[in-house]
Design a protein around this motif. Structure first.
Motif, PDB file in Angstrom:
ATOM      1  N   ARG A  95       0.808  -1.153  -0.018  1.00 42.15           N
ATOM      2  CA  ARG A  95       0.163   0.204   0.048  1.00 42.15           C
ATOM      3  C   ARG A  95       0.778   1.228  -0.089  1.00 42.15           C
ATOM      4  O   ARG A  95       2.145   1.149   0.273  1.00 42.15           O
ATOM      5  N   LEU A  96       0.325   2.452  -0.054  1.00 42.26           N
ATOM      6  CA  LEU A  96       0.991   3.719  -0.134  1.00 42.26           C
ATOM      7  C   LEU A  96       0.038   4.709   0.616  1.00 42.26           C
ATOM      8  O   LEU A  96      -1.119   4.892   0.403  1.00 42.26           O
ATOM      9  N   SER A  97       0.384   4.955   1.776  1.00 40.30           N
ATOM     10  CA  SER A  97      -0.362   5.885   2.618  1.00 40.30           C
ATOM     11  C   SER A  97      -0.586   7.394   2.052  1.00 40.30           C
ATOM     12  O   SER A  97       0.290   7.621   1.236  1.00 40.30           O
ATOM     13  N   LEU A  98      -1.589   8.110   2.476  1.00 37.07           N
ATOM     14  CA  LEU A  98      -1.871   9.300   2.061  1.00 37.07           C
ATOM     15  C   LEU A  98      -0.590  10.208   1.933  1.00 37.07           C
ATOM     16  O   LEU A  98       0.038  10.385   3.297  1.00 37.07           O
ATOM     17  N   HIS A  99      -0.371  11.005   0.939  1.00 37.54           N
ATOM     18  CA  HIS A  99       0.919  11.796   1.118  1.00 37.54           C
ATOM     19  C   HIS A  99       0.789  13.027   0.012  1.00 37.54           C
ATOM     20  O   HIS A  99      -0.352  12.752  -1.040  1.00 37.54           O
ATOM     21  N   GLN A 100       1.363  13.860   0.113  1.00 35.26           N
ATOM     22  CA  GLN A 100       1.404  14.893  -1.128  1.00 35.26           C
ATOM     23  C   GLN A 100       2.714  14.710  -2.003  1.00 35.26           C
ATOM     24  O   GLN A 100       3.787  14.516  -1.263  1.00 35.26           O
ATOM     25  N   ASP A 101       2.585  15.070  -3.217  1.00 36.04           N
ATOM     26  CA  ASP A 101       3.674  15.169  -4.171  1.00 36.04           C
ATOM     27  C   ASP A 101       4.218  16.621  -3.886  1.00 36.04           C
ATOM     28  O   ASP A 101       3.705  17.473  -4.545  1.00 36.04           O
ATOM     29  N   ARG A 102       5.195  16.847  -3.151  1.00 32.47           N
ATOM     30  CA  ARG A 102       5.465  18.399  -3.014  1.00 32.47           C
ATOM     31  C   ARG A 102       7.081  18.477  -3.032  1.00 32.47           C
ATOM     32  O   ARG A 102       7.709  19.595  -2.672  1.00 32.47           O
ATOM     33  N   ASP A 103       7.788  17.429  -3.333  1.00 34.55           N
ATOM     34  CA  ASP A 103       9.384  17.648  -3.582  1.00 34.55           C
ATOM     35  C   ASP A 103       9.671  18.189  -4.938  1.00 34.55           C
ATOM     36  O   ASP A 103      11.092  18.333  -4.993  1.00 34.55           O
ATOM     37  N   GLU A 104       8.788  18.390  -5.696  1.00 37.01           N
ATOM     38  CA  GLU A 104       9.195  18.940  -7.003  1.00 37.01           C
ATOM     39  C   GLU A 104       9.513  20.327  -6.960  1.00 37.01           C
ATOM     40  O   GLU A 104       9.087  21.068  -5.956  1.00 37.01           O
ATOM     41  N   ARG A 105      10.572  20.768  -7.738  1.00 41.80           N
ATOM     42  CA  ARG A 105      10.962  22.265  -7.755  1.00 41.80           C
ATOM     43  C   ARG A 105       9.826  23.211  -8.038  1.00 41.80           C
ATOM     44  O   ARG A 105       9.237  24.377  -7.386  1.00 41.80           O
ATOM     45  N   ASP A 106       8.800  22.742  -9.087  1.00 43.81           N
ATOM     46  CA  ASP A 106       7.795  23.794  -9.622  1.00 43.81           C
ATOM     47  C   ASP A 106       6.570  22.851  -9.810  1.00 43.81           C
ATOM     48  O   ASP A 106       6.286  22.044 -10.305  1.00 43.81           O
ATOM     49  N   THR A 107       5.491  23.156  -8.562  1.00 47.17           N
ATOM     50  CA  THR A 107       4.448  22.456  -8.553  1.00 47.17           C
ATOM     51  C   THR A 107       3.051  22.801  -9.266  1.00 47.17           C
ATOM     52  O   THR A 107       2.146  22.370  -9.167  1.00 47.17           O
ATOM     53  N   SER A 108       3.624  23.794 -10.458  1.00 47.39           N
ATOM     54  CA  SER A 108       2.301  24.230 -11.255  1.00 47.39           C
ATOM     55  C   SER A 108       2.392  23.364 -12.427  1.00 47.39           C
ATOM     56  O   SER A 108       1.307  23.051 -13.004  1.00 47.39           O
ATOM     57  N   TYR A 109       3.268  22.335 -12.601  1.00 43.47           N
ATOM     58  CA  TYR A 109       3.118  20.854 -13.450  1.00 43.47           C
ATOM     59  C   TYR A 109       2.231  19.923 -12.841  1.00 43.47           C
ATOM     60  O   TYR A 109       2.380  19.645 -11.739  1.00 43.47           O
ATOM     61  N   PRO A 110       1.531  19.349 -13.741  1.00 45.57           N
ATOM     62  CA  PRO A 110       0.564  18.295 -13.219  1.00 45.57           C
ATOM     63  C   PRO A 110       1.413  16.931 -12.751  1.00 45.57           C
ATOM     64  O   PRO A 110       2.469  16.825 -13.171  1.00 45.57           O
ATOM     65  N   ILE A 111       0.770  16.087 -12.513  1.00 48.77           N
ATOM     66  CA  ILE A 111       1.064  14.655 -12.243  1.00 48.77           C
ATOM     67  C   ILE A 111       0.322  13.930 -13.099  1.00 48.77           C
ATOM     68  O   ILE A 111      -0.638  14.050 -13.276  1.00 48.77           O
ATOM     69  N   VAL A 112       1.145  12.892 -13.764  1.00 50.19           N
ATOM     70  CA  VAL A 112       0.498  11.811 -14.564  1.00 50.19           C
ATOM     71  C   VAL A 112       0.910  10.536 -13.989  1.00 50.19           C
ATOM     72  O   VAL A 112       2.093   9.936 -13.799  1.00 50.19           O
ATOM     73  N   SER A 113      -0.296   9.665 -13.658  1.00 50.75           N
ATOM     74  CA  SER A 113      -0.083   8.370 -13.000  1.00 50.75           C
ATOM     75  C   SER A 113      -0.559   7.312 -13.794  1.00 50.75           C
ATOM     76  O   SER A 113      -1.937   7.212 -14.148  1.00 50.75           O
ATOM     77  N   VAL A 114      -0.039   6.338 -14.049  1.00 50.43           N
ATOM     78  CA  VAL A 114      -0.253   5.316 -15.185  1.00 50.43           C
ATOM     79  C   VAL A 114      -0.202   3.948 -14.396  1.00 50.43           C
ATOM     80  O   VAL A 114       0.691   3.490 -13.582  1.00 50.43           O
ATOM     81  N   SER A 115      -1.546   3.106 -14.374  1.00 50.94           N
ATOM     82  CA  SER A 115      -1.642   1.916 -13.693  1.00 50.94           C
ATOM     83  C   SER A 115      -1.441   0.617 -14.742  1.00 50.94           C
ATOM     84  O   SER A 115      -2.298   0.816 -15.645  1.00 50.94           O
ATOM     85  N   LEU A 116      -0.939  -0.439 -14.292  1.00 47.64           N
ATOM     86  CA  LEU A 116      -0.644  -1.432 -15.181  1.00 47.64           C
ATOM     87  C   LEU A 116      -0.676  -2.696 -14.068  1.00 47.64           C
ATOM     88  O   LEU A 116      -0.132  -2.735 -13.293  1.00 47.64           O
ATOM     89  N   GLY A 117      -1.408  -3.804 -14.930  1.00 46.26           N
ATOM     90  CA  GLY A 117      -1.498  -4.944 -13.966  1.00 46.26           C
ATOM     91  C   GLY A 117      -2.641  -5.246 -13.095  1.00 46.26           C
ATOM     92  O   GLY A 117      -3.796  -4.567 -13.278  1.00 46.26           O
ATOM     93  N   LEU A 118      -2.650  -5.537 -11.873  1.00 49.82           N
ATOM     94  CA  LEU A 118      -3.668  -5.897 -11.076  1.00 49.82           C
ATOM     95  C   LEU A 118      -4.471  -4.622 -10.588  1.00 49.82           C
ATOM     96  O   LEU A 118      -3.815  -3.507 -10.606  1.00 49.82           O
ATOM     97  N   ARG A 161      -4.670  16.682   5.346  1.00 42.98           N
ATOM     98  CA  ARG A 161      -4.779  15.172   5.334  1.00 42.98           C
ATOM     99  C   ARG A 161      -6.016  14.621   5.836  1.00 42.98           C
ATOM    100  O   ARG A 161      -6.586  13.440   5.767  1.00 42.98           O
ATOM    101  N   SER A 162      -6.722  15.485   6.878  1.00 42.47           N
ATOM    102  CA  SER A 162      -7.883  15.274   7.601  1.00 42.47           C
ATOM    103  C   SER A 162      -9.118  15.511   6.400  1.00 42.47           C
ATOM    104  O   SER A 162     -10.307  15.241   6.755  1.00 42.47           O
ATOM    105  N   ASP A 163      -8.955  15.819   5.284  1.00 40.87           N
ATOM    106  CA  ASP A 163      -9.868  16.197   4.339  1.00 40.87           C
ATOM    107  C   ASP A 163     -10.669  14.838   3.986  1.00 40.87           C
ATOM    108  O   ASP A 163      -9.692  13.945   3.923  1.00 40.87           O
TER     109      ASP A 163
END
Length: 221
Positions: free
Chosen positions: A135-158, A169-171
């Motif tokens: 599993r992967l617990s709730l987190h933010q992707d905020r280590d990038e230099r410029d967060t104005s760019y989107p995230i693209v996430s691709v699922s393969l397999g199960l 985090r409480s939202d």
């Protein structure tokens, strides 16, 4: 849709869900978008893993992550006792991460444009390998230099259940069922929303067996 509800992969009659599903401001699910490129993507994953093998990283708090990871591109995301960061070299080999495969780049650019983010040019990809129970617990992707760019996430397999919350985090959290070839893109108002993956259920995919591969493409530097 009510908070906490699940966006299904198929309706009650077994039909595929709509190809495009907006689930938050600036966030879009593209059903089956990667299917035509799936074999090329998986071949590229295998090539990357030959150079930079999958490993289970350790968080700053000493927790070993249940999903195995590797990277490719200009910089790779790593975690260890020193913290979370991007770095140009694989800490296990001291060599640069493998180049970002063209198949990854083309898919990310096309998916981002489809979701309303034209001109996205990823320079990094985190590759996660999940087995049942991981599993992967709730987190933010905020280590990038410029967060104005989107995230693209691709699922393969199960299949997996993707969680997508808010800036806090409480939202409230939505649960989104993801299948082989599905792509999620988020940016804009939702770019720093919390997200994660519930524990992967037991199963066997025809191509990948007891595995789910996730590609997370970003503009890191």
């Amino acid at each position: 849709m009510a908070a906490g509800a699940t966006l299904p992969m198929a309706d009650l009659f077994g039909q595929r869900a709509p190809a495009r599903e907006a689930f938050a401001p600036g966030a879009l699910l593209l059903r089956g978008f990667a299917l035509p490129r799936a074999e090329a993507l998986l071949a590229a994953v295998e090539a990357v893993a030959e150079i930079a093998p999958f490993r289970r990283m350790v968080t700053p708090g000493g927790f070993t992550m249940s999903a195995a990871m590797t990277n490719c591109g200009t910089a790779g995301w790593v975690t260890d006792r020193r913290g979370y960061r991007y770095q140009a070299e694989d800490p296990e080999s001291g060599r640069p991460w493998p180049d970002l495969p063209e198949a990854f780049r083309e898919l990310a650019e096309a998916a981002a444009a489809e979701a309303g983010y034209p001109g996205f040019a990823p320079d990094a990809c985190l590759v996660n390998r999940y087995e049942p129970g991981a599993r992967l617990s709730l987190h933010q992707d905020r280590d990038e230099r410029d967060t104005s760019y989107p995230i693209v996430s691709v699922s393969l397999g199960l299949p997996a259940t993707f969680q997508f919350g808010g800036p806090k985090r409480s939202d409230p959290v939505r649960k989104i069922a993801l299948g082989h070839g599905d792509v999620v893109v988020w940016g804009g108002a939702s770019r720093l929303n919390h997200h994660g993956i519930l524990a992967l259920k037991e199963g066997a995919h025809p191509r990948l067996g007891r595995q789910r591969i996730n590609l997370t493409l970003r503009r890191a530097l």
